[in-house]
Design an enzyme around this catalytic site. Structure first.
Site, PDB file in Angstrom:
ATOM      1  CG  ASP A   8      -2.020  -1.194   1.115  1.00 46.40           C
ATOM      2  OD1 ASP A   8      -1.990  -1.841   0.326  1.00 46.40           O
ATOM      3  OD2 ASP A   8      -2.818  -0.940   2.082  1.00 46.40           O
ATOM      4  CG  ASP A 129     -13.004  -1.512  -1.123  1.00 44.35           C
ATOM      5  OD1 ASP A 129     -12.529  -2.600  -0.941  1.00 44.35           O
ATOM      6  OD2 ASP A 129     -12.532  -0.473  -1.733  1.00 44.35           O
TER       7      ASP A 129
END
Length: 239
Positions: A8, A129
């Site tokens: 990330d 998500d």
């Protein structure tokens, strides 16, 4: 089941967030390409990359870091975060990404997802998500009334290669994945489902694999913290 080590990216560095909060970032490395090479050396078959700044900005922000990773590795990589138009999709695929992940636009512009999946067969994934079953967009900053299952089903005939399902409340929390919700989603659609969020032990990986319907799992913090040994986990999943 494929294990996808996660990198990330925030401000050019490798980080992990707690439940998607940009103010709760732990920096794990200053050199994303070196981290990618370490994961490759451990034997991974894929890498999962996220442009966190891009997810909020709606456009690529950590492009230099992503390009450095792509130049360093030989294994395929997928990227999500800030990819919201065909030009950006084409740009990233042209730079060597194996797959792009479309999240916010899957809610806001599903026709773009369908067009991209037709144009680039096998190279478009949808990122779903969810917080308490409801889809969140724009770097998880905005919540919708759309359920994760309904969104996934809407792409059943679109030709997308995978769905990356993230339970936001589990992400970065080292509390285990939402096994029940992920398995239910995987059983509801024929599209391969990749689990993300909270995968923090070898036992978590084995539990996901044991469902028989989850095609992959993404793990980040557990690999950086040492809670999962990547080489050991890869061997266990293949064994």
């Amino acid at each position: 089941m494929i294990l996808y080590p996660a990198i990330d990216l925030k401000d050019g560095r490798c980080v992990r967030l707690l439940r998607g909060d940009m103010d709760k970032a732990t920096v794990f490395g200053e050199d994303p390409a070196a981290q990618a090479l370490a994961f490759q050396k451990a034997g991974c078959d894929w890498l999962h990359l996220v442009d966190l700044n891009g997810a909020f900005a709606g456009a690529p922000v950590n492009a230099d870091a992503v390009e450095a990773i792509l130049a360093a590795i030989e294994v395929p990589a997928q990227l999500g975060g800030g990819i919201r138009d065909m030009a950006t999709i084409e740009m990233w695929l042209g730079k060597g990404l194996a797959r792009v992940i479309l999240g916010t636009v899957a809610v806001e512009n599903p026709d773009l997802v369908r067009k991209a999946a037709r144009t680039f067969p096998g190279r478009i994934a949808v990122g779903i998500d969810a917080r308490k079953g409801r889809v969140a967009t724009k770097g998880w900053a905005e919540e919708t009334d759309v359920t994760a299952t309904d969104l996934a089903k809407s792409f059943e005939d679109a030709g997308v290669s995978a769905i990356i399902y993230t339970d936001i409340d589990r992400d970065g929390a080292m509390a285990g994945p939402n096994l029940a919700a992920t398995e239910a989603l995987a059983r509801a659609v024929s599209i391969p489902v990749i689990a993300s969020g909270g995968v923090s032990s070898l036992a978590d990986l084995r539990a996901l694999q044991a469902t028989g319907v989850i095609s992959g799992a993404i793990s980040g913090r557990a690999l950086y913290d040492g809670a999962i040994d990547l080489a050991e986990a890869l061997a266990a999943l293949k064994g």
